[in-house]
Write an enzyme that holds these catalytic residues in place. Structure first.
Site, short mmCIF file in Angstrom:
data_model
loop_
_atom_site.label_atom_id
_atom_site.label_comp_id
_atom_site.label_asym_id
_atom_site.label_seq_id
_atom_site.Cartn_x
_atom_site.Cartn_y
_atom_site.Cartn_z
N SER A 1 0.78 -1.15 -0.06
CA SER A 1 -0.02 0.03 0.04
C SER A 1 0.89 1.40 0.09
O SER A 1 0.73 2.28 -0.81
CB SER A 1 -0.83 -0.06 1.20
OG SER A 1 -1.45 -1.08 1.30
N GLU B 1 9.78 -5.03 -6.48
CA GLU B 1 8.84 -5.87 -5.62
C GLU B 1 9.23 -7.47 -6.10
O GLU B 1 9.47 -7.77 -7.01
CB GLU B 1 7.42 -5.73 -6.00
CG GLU B 1 6.46 -6.80 -5.31
CD GLU B 1 6.42 -6.91 -3.82
OE1 GLU B 1 6.24 -5.73 -3.18
OE2 GLU B 1 6.77 -7.83 -3.30
N CYS C 1 -2.24 -5.89 2.50
CA CYS C 1 -3.29 -5.88 2.40
C CYS C 1 -4.15 -6.38 1.34
O CYS C 1 -5.21 -7.01 1.52
CB CYS C 1 -3.46 -4.00 2.23
SG CYS C 1 -4.99 -3.78 1.91
N CYS D 1 -6.16 -7.11 4.52
CA CYS D 1 -7.42 -6.39 4.53
C CYS D 1 -8.34 -7.00 3.53
O CYS D 1 -9.64 -7.25 3.86
CB CYS D 1 -7.42 -5.12 4.31
SG CYS D 1 -5.59 -4.37 5.14
N LYS E 1 -9.34 -10.92 3.72
CA LYS E 1 -10.07 -11.18 4.96
C LYS E 1 -11.42 -10.56 5.00
O LYS E 1 -12.50 -11.31 5.52
CB LYS E 1 -9.06 -10.48 6.07
CG LYS E 1 -9.64 -10.29 7.28
CD LYS E 1 -10.53 -9.34 7.78
CE LYS E 1 -10.28 -7.94 7.42
NZ LYS E 1 -9.11 -7.30 8.15
N ALA F 1 15.29 -6.67 -3.47
CA ALA F 1 16.07 -5.46 -3.65
C ALA F 1 16.89 -5.34 -2.09
O ALA F 1 16.35 -5.72 -1.18
CB ALA F 1 15.28 -4.00 -3.63
N TYR G 1 -6.07 -8.29 16.59
CA TYR G 1 -6.79 -7.98 15.47
C TYR G 1 -6.99 -9.28 14.58
O TYR G 1 -8.31 -9.65 14.31
CB TYR G 1 -6.20 -7.16 14.63
CG TYR G 1 -6.29 -5.57 14.79
CD1 TYR G 1 -5.37 -4.77 15.77
CD2 TYR G 1 -7.24 -4.72 13.81
CE1 TYR G 1 -5.79 -3.41 16.02
CE2 TYR G 1 -7.22 -3.43 14.14
CZ TYR G 1 -6.56 -2.86 15.17
OH TYR G 1 -6.62 -1.38 15.43
N GLU H 1 -10.35 -11.62 14.24
CA GLU H 1 -11.18 -11.65 12.96
C GLU H 1 -11.07 -13.18 12.19
O GLU H 1 -12.26 -13.64 11.88
CB GLU H 1 -10.22 -10.82 11.99
CG GLU H 1 -10.68 -9.43 12.44
CD GLU H 1 -9.78 -8.39 11.37
OE1 GLU H 1 -10.16 -7.26 11.38
OE2 GLU H 1 -8.93 -8.74 10.74
N ASP I 1 4.22 -0.33 7.65
CA ASP I 1 4.65 -1.47 8.80
C ASP I 1 5.76 -1.57 9.00
O ASP I 1 6.23 -2.03 10.10
CB ASP I 1 3.87 -2.78 8.26
CG ASP I 1 2.12 -2.73 8.31
OD1 ASP I 1 1.62 -1.57 8.62
OD2 ASP I 1 1.68 -3.82 8.26
N THR J 1 -3.30 0.14 6.84
CA THR J 1 -3.23 0.39 5.41
C THR J 1 -3.28 1.69 5.41
O THR J 1 -2.62 2.53 4.41
CB THR J 1 -4.19 -0.40 4.37
OG1 THR J 1 -3.53 -1.75 4.46
CG2 THR J 1 -4.42 0.30 3.12
N HIS K 1 -33.29 8.07 11.66
CA HIS K 1 -34.23 7.05 12.59
C HIS K 1 -34.88 6.12 11.44
O HIS K 1 -35.42 6.62 10.57
CB HIS K 1 -35.33 7.74 13.31
CG HIS K 1 -36.11 6.88 14.04
ND1 HIS K 1 -35.49 6.15 15.21
CD2 HIS K 1 -37.16 6.47 14.12
CE1 HIS K 1 -36.38 5.45 15.72
NE2 HIS K 1 -37.68 5.70 15.23
N GLU L 1 -27.87 6.23 15.18
CA GLU L 1 -28.67 7.27 16.06
C GLU L 1 -28.31 7.34 17.51
O GLU L 1 -28.25 8.07 17.86
CB GLU L 1 -29.98 7.44 15.47
CG GLU L 1 -30.64 6.38 16.10
CD GLU L 1 -32.28 6.55 15.90
OE1 GLU L 1 -32.93 7.71 16.01
OE2 GLU L 1 -32.98 5.45 15.65
#
Ligand code: NDP
Length: 450
Positions: free
Chosen positions: A15, A35, A43, A48, A51, A115, A177, A181, A302, A310, A435, A440
């Site tokens: 990200s 990469e 992510c 994310c 998931k 790299a 987390y 999850e 991170d 993210t 409502h 609310e």
């Protein structure tokens, strides 16, 4: 003046890295991005996005049960794990392609491979060596597994999306987390889930009332949560795996997930040899403008931050791009960063916990509500919703907002804007509710807790 191959060399296509590369290139910088795996990082590939897709899948189990109260007779249902995995894989491949197109369209040179930093301005990828005026390290994090006997029989979250076969019995180690999850998701998909947490609560650093409420709700939905329990050993049996817990308990499982935290991904990248200082977790130490101890090397996301989210990585990337190639230096304000945990029901939170607010502001007023949502009057689900506001007595500012309930993430996002603008309890009270909604309740809570 020294010339470089690139103005910016980004290591890591997650990200933060993709955002920085793309936006810098759009501002006219000559940018490369290296990469070694698929574009999109944790992510998109193993975090994310998949998931949340699996969380939606898990939600149908409840929806089918609840439909009857509304007159729908759904009939026999059957969950096809292989189909979910295939559909998820197709969507993730599509997103990998979207990331690639965005980078190519912006003019970023994509380099496939691992790299390594060679010095303050040099990067080696395979046989090739490149130089850049600035190097951005955005290599993210990876799961941490404690050193216990038999841990090699367990898996980490990356593997959960493609398990084969579907685990009928799952042990989840951890209470953060990721643990919560996955415990919720696999429980919803039909697995028998035991969650083993070493401390007395889930979700460290979340509001105490919220996490107690969440534990109650997750237990109600069928997750067997064992608090104050440490896993001491994993053994392989003929019938699967066995987790031995510290107090002599044994839990058999088909899969054991270690969701015991994540560490920055900096090993084998030549960072320390190039003079980049790392902290005790191996994360890159950066200043308020994301510069490391080597001024031409920066880091976002991170790999350096303590808020592993993210949108935080994206925001940090934009600060770097503005600082290096645009509007000039600015600093990110991390206060009132909202966050959600996609358990069933969801958790949404923004600002201070009650304990942290008492420490910071002294006197606070607490408003709290727990109720059954209108939807469940006919669905007959026993699900309850929890909401809590924390108000600084001196300024009347709402400094904490917490929720466990359906769509908590969607609801808290909007309130986070108001909270960042300094909304007071009087502002909340003068806002007309919509409502009938669950949300609310946040603008109609009038009676403080004694
Ligand atoms: P967390 O730090 O949230 O949780 C780690 C859990 O593992 C804690 O419950 C911790 O226990 C436990 N633990 C740590 N070490 C050990 C050990 N040696 N033995 C047993 N248990 C241990 O990490 P996660 O991996 O769940 O998530 C990492 C980060 O990723 C999160 O902080 C979050 O920022 C991000 N994330 C965000 C999501 C979202 O926005 N929805 C989703 C997923 C991840 P204890 O509580 O006692 O310390």
């Amino acid at each position: 003046m020294r010339t470089f191959d690139f103005d910016l060399f980004v290591i890591g296509g997650g990200s933060g890295g993709v955002r920085a590369a793309r936006m810098a290139a759009q501002r006219g910088a000559r940018v490369a991005l290296a990469e070694c795996a698929e574009l999109g990082g944790t992510c998109v590939n193993v975090g994310c996005i998949p998931k949340k897709l699996y969380s939606y899948a898990a939600g149908y189990a409840e929806a089918f049960e609840e439909a009857e109260g509304y007159g729908w007779h759904v009939g026999e249902t059957r969950f096809d794990w292989a189909q979910l995995k295939a559909n998820r894989a197709r969507e993730i491949t599509r997103l990998n392609g979207v990331y690639r197109s965005l980078l190519e369209a912006a003019g970023v040179q994509l380099i496939q491979g691992w790299a390594q930093l060679t010095d303050a301005h040099g990067v080696q990828v395979g046989e090739k060596h490149f130089t850049a005026q600035h190097v951005l390290v955005a290599t993210g994090g990876m799961p941490f597994v404690p050193d216990i006997q038999g841990r090699e029989h367990g898996v980490v979250s990356d593997a959960m999306f493609d398990l084969d076969p579907f685990p009928k019995r799952l042990v989840v180690v951890g209470g953060g987390y990721i643990a919560c999850e996955f415990a919720s998701i696999f429980n919803g998909l039909g697995a028998q889930v035991t969650q083993v947490q070493r401390s007395a609560h889930l979700l460290n650093e979340f509001d105490e009332d919220l996490r107690q409420f969440l534990a109650k709700e997750m237990t109600r939905t069928g997750v067997d949560i064992r608090f104050n329990a440490e896993i001491s050993m994993v053994t392989r049996l003929e019938s699967g795996l066995c987790a031995l817990l510290s107090r002599g308990q044994r839990v058999e499982a088909d899969t054991i997930l270690f969701a015991t935290g994540r560490v920055p991904n900096t090993a084998g990248m030549g960072l320390e040899a190039a003079g980049v200082a790392l902290d005790e977790r191996g994360g890159v130490i950066v200043d308020a403008h994301y510069r490391s101890s080597v001024p031409s090397v920066l880091a976002v996301g991170d790999v350096s931050t303590r808020q592993q989210l993210t949108p935080v990585a994206l925001a940090e990337a934009m600060v770097v791009v503005d600082t290096l190639f645009g509007k000039g230096k600015r600093q990110l304000d991390y206060d009132y960063t909202p966050t959600a945990v996609f358990t069933h029901p969801n958790v949404g939170t923004c600002g201070y916990t009650e304990a942290a607010a008492r420490m910071k502001f002294g006197k606070v007023t607490i408003f709290s509500s727990e109720f059954r949502a209108l939807r469940h009057t006919l669905s007959e689900s026993k699900e309850r919703t929890f909401m809590k506001l924390i108000v600084d007595k001196a300024s009347d500012r709402v400094v904490g907002l917490h929720m466990v309930g359906p769509d908590a993430g969607e609801i808290v996002q909007g309130f986070a804007v108001a909270m960042r603008c300094g909304a007071t309890k009087a502002d909340f009270d003068s806002t007309i509710g919509i409502h009938p909604t669950v949300a609310e309740e946040f603008v109609t809570m009038r009676e403080p807790m004694p």
